[in-house]
Design an enzyme around this catalytic site. Structure first.
Site, PDB file in Angstrom:
ATOM      1  N   GLU A  47      -8.451  -5.023   5.472  1.00  0.00           N
ATOM      2  CA  GLU A  47      -8.346  -4.726   4.042  1.00  0.00           C
ATOM      3  C   GLU A  47      -7.194  -5.492   3.388  1.00  0.00           C
ATOM      4  O   GLU A  47      -7.305  -5.937   2.248  1.00  0.00           O
ATOM      5  CB  GLU A  47      -8.190  -3.212   3.844  1.00  0.00           C
ATOM      6  CG  GLU A  47      -9.471  -2.478   4.226  1.00  0.00           C
ATOM      7  CD  GLU A  47      -9.301  -0.978   4.415  1.00  0.00           C
ATOM      8  OE1 GLU A  47      -9.538  -0.253   3.457  1.00  0.00           O
ATOM      9  OE2 GLU A  47      -8.932  -0.539   5.519  1.00  0.00           O
ATOM     10  N   ASN A  85       0.874  -1.174   0.000  1.00  0.00           N
ATOM     11  CA  ASN A  85       0.000   0.000   0.000  1.00  0.00           C
ATOM     12  C   ASN A  85       0.910   1.222   0.000  1.00  0.00           C
ATOM     13  O   ASN A  85       1.450   1.610   1.034  1.00  0.00           O
ATOM     14  CB  ASN A  85      -0.874  -0.040   1.265  1.00  0.00           C
ATOM     15  CG  ASN A  85      -1.829   1.137   1.356  1.00  0.00           C
ATOM     16  OD1 ASN A  85      -1.808   2.039   0.520  1.00  0.00           O
ATOM     17  ND2 ASN A  85      -2.657   1.141   2.383  1.00  0.00           N
ATOM     18  N   ARG A 110     -12.727  16.125   7.032  1.00  0.00           N
ATOM     19  CA  ARG A 110     -13.489  16.420   5.807  1.00  0.00           C
ATOM     20  C   ARG A 110     -14.918  16.807   6.159  1.00  0.00           C
ATOM     21  O   ARG A 110     -15.525  16.221   7.061  1.00  0.00           O
ATOM     22  CB  ARG A 110     -13.538  15.204   4.888  1.00  0.00           C
ATOM     23  CG  ARG A 110     -12.208  14.771   4.365  1.00  0.00           C
ATOM     24  CD  ARG A 110     -12.397  13.665   3.321  1.00  0.00           C
ATOM     25  NE  ARG A 110     -11.135  12.991   3.076  1.00  0.00           N
ATOM     26  CZ  ARG A 110     -10.930  11.689   3.238  1.00  0.00           C
ATOM     27  NH1 ARG A 110     -11.924  10.894   3.613  1.00  0.00           N
ATOM     28  NH2 ARG A 110      -9.756  11.168   2.993  1.00  0.00           N
ATOM     29  N   HIS A 154     -13.189   2.787   0.301  1.00  0.00           N
ATOM     30  CA  HIS A 154     -13.183   1.766   1.363  1.00  0.00           C
ATOM     31  C   HIS A 154     -13.833   0.458   0.903  1.00  0.00           C
ATOM     32  O   HIS A 154     -14.295  -0.335   1.737  1.00  0.00           O
ATOM     33  CB  HIS A 154     -13.966   2.229   2.617  1.00  0.00           C
ATOM     34  CG  HIS A 154     -13.414   3.439   3.299  1.00  0.00           C
ATOM     35  ND1 HIS A 154     -14.216   4.452   3.777  1.00  0.00           N
ATOM     36  CD2 HIS A 154     -12.151   3.791   3.598  1.00  0.00           C
ATOM     37  CE1 HIS A 154     -13.475   5.384   4.331  1.00  0.00           C
ATOM     38  NE2 HIS A 154     -12.216   5.023   4.229  1.00  0.00           N
ATOM     39  N   ARG A 165      -2.663  -2.134  -3.326  1.00  0.00           N
ATOM     40  CA  ARG A 165      -3.888  -1.382  -3.065  1.00  0.00           C
ATOM     41  C   ARG A 165      -3.898  -0.136  -3.949  1.00  0.00           C
ATOM     42  O   ARG A 165      -2.927   0.615  -4.011  1.00  0.00           O
ATOM     43  CB  ARG A 165      -3.914  -0.948  -1.604  1.00  0.00           C
ATOM     44  CG  ARG A 165      -5.127  -0.107  -1.329  1.00  0.00           C
ATOM     45  CD  ARG A 165      -5.117   0.506   0.035  1.00  0.00           C
ATOM     46  NE  ARG A 165      -6.328   1.304   0.196  1.00  0.00           N
ATOM     47  CZ  ARG A 165      -6.371   2.449   0.851  1.00  0.00           C
ATOM     48  NH1 ARG A 165      -5.305   2.946   1.407  1.00  0.00           N
ATOM     49  NH2 ARG A 165      -7.498   3.100   0.940  1.00  0.00           N
TER      50      ARG A 165
END
Ligand code: ADP
Length: 397
Positions: A385, A7, A240, A179, A90
């Site tokens: 993940e 990743n 955010r 996600h 990823r």
């Protein structure tokens, strides 16, 4: 079979080596400060942590260091690189170019370059990581696993924005979500836990972390998700804003003398929990501040829970019912106050939380926190993940 999961970020590279027979993590670590002074590798294997401080001018040097560590006499876990059967990367955004896990070829990398602008903060970094791995392990099979793939099954009326259709066709501006690997993992794990086939279930998966997204999963397939063209949309997050009337951004940019680019940085980095509370983006800090009487921390947490609740309600309607709600990620797994607030007063919809069960201590296993007799099962499932990336890579190669 052993799969190396990579990743890559712009200045970091995380990795895990996973044994697919046991699905156990054999080794994992992070390279930090790639391309800036003070490079560092932290590697964990055999129950120990090893730190290597070395300049990492680029991703190729970083991945070389990782491979050296994996075969090292003391820190190593494999005799040679031949023991790595494949590499799974990823990737944040696939656009419409890829809808599933894809084997890396020159042609695929050309397409990756074309869609890089869809996620300018993430995809170019992933490309650096992939190219570095290809340079160091030229004969190794590699797969790209996209955060967006799980959402590719959303119907057109759910993934399109009501803009001029021709603009969508030309510029591919639409909802992609994020996600996806996490939503896919927990939806699958929920079905397994409930001893049901995924096809039989209507599930809402709440990935609540620093970034948060909520998905509606029907029969094992995603039919809607809260993030949009970028991860800025949906519920408010650590920094955010989440959903906001775009005309308000133009107004704010004018008032504060910000360019559109600065306005987007503001919405991504200075809003959300941090902006509302003025305290922190971290839910642990916010919960502590609220308990100490800070009303803006209370407000931020209330706004977060209310927004999540509205998505749960909307997705119950979209799914035409609900069998299970799953909470996952940093906040979803560790913050009982948030779970309680999101699901408060939802008895009318068959959702009832057991307040004692909700206070469980996170031990990395699945917890059923629904009250006796709750029609909808409420589960907390630790996400993984990397394991999804490894499984998909193994299946492809
Ligand atoms: P990211 O989106 O960066 O992957 P995470 O899923 O790790 O984020 O979530 C980070 C959030 O989880 C933080 O706001 C943190 O406060 C919250 N959190 C609460 N309790 C814990 C805990 N015990 N461990 C880790 N994160 C926690």
């Amino acid at each position: 079979m052993k799969i190396l999961v990579v990743n890559a970020g712009s200045s970091s590279l995380k990795y895990q080596l996973i044994n697919m027979e046991t699905e156990a993590v054999v080794a994992k670590g992070t390279c930090e400060r790639i391309g800036i002074a003070g490079g560092k590798l932290t590697h964990k294997s055999n129950g120990k942590e090893f730190v290597v401080e070395r300049e990492l001018p680029n991703h190729t040097v970083a991945i070389k260091l990782v491979l050296d560590e994996l075969v090292d006499k003391e820190a190593g876990v494999i005799a040679s690189m031949d023991e790595i059967d494949a590499v799974g990367h990823r990737v944040v955004a696939s656009g419409e170019a890829f809808t599933k896990t894809t084997l890396v070829t020159d042609k695929v990398m050309e397409l990756m370059d074309e869609i890089a602008e869809l996620a300018p903060l993430h995809n170019p970094a992933a490309i650096l990581g992939i190219n570095a791995c290809r340079a160091v392990m030229p004969n190794k099979k590699m797969a790209l696993v996209f955060d967006t793939s799980f959402h590719a099954t959303m119907p057109d009326y759910a993934h399109l924005y009501a803009i001029d259709y021709e603009d969508y066709k030309q510029y591919k501006v639409r909802r992609y979500g994020a996600h996806g690997t996490s939503h896919k993992f927990v939806a699958g794990a929920a079905a397994e836990y409930l001893k049901k086939k995924p096809e039989e279930l209507k599930i809402i998966t709440c990935h609540l972390g620093n970034g948060s997204s909520i998905s509606a999963v029907k029969g094992g397939k995603c039919i809607d998700t809260s993030m949009g063209f970028t991860p800025l949309a949906g519920v408010p997050m650590g920094t955010r804003s989440g959903d906001i009337d775009v005309a308000a951004i133009d107004f704010l940019c004018n008032k504060k003398g910000m360019s559109m680019e600065e306005g987007l940085t503001y919405l991504n980095k200075k809003c959300g929990m941090l902006g509302v509370s003025g305290v922190s983006s971290d839910f642990r800090d916010l919960t502590a501040a609220k308990e100490a009487g800070n009303d803006r921390a209370r407000l931020a947490l209330d706004m977060f829970a209310y927004s999540c609740k509205k998505y749960v309600g909307a997705y119950m309607a979209a799914l035409g019912g609900l069998d299970c709600i799953v909470f996952t990620a940093g906040v979803g797994e560790n913050t009982p106050e948030v779970r309680k607030a999101v699901l408060s007063d939802m008895q009318a919809f068959g959702i009832e939380l057991d307040e004692n069960k909700n206070l469980f201590k996170n031990d990395g296993s699945i917890h059923d926190i629904s009250a006796e007799g709750s029609r909808v099962r409420v589960l907390v499932i630790p996400t993984n993940e990397e394991l999804v990336i490894a499984r998909e890579t193994a299946a492809l190669v």
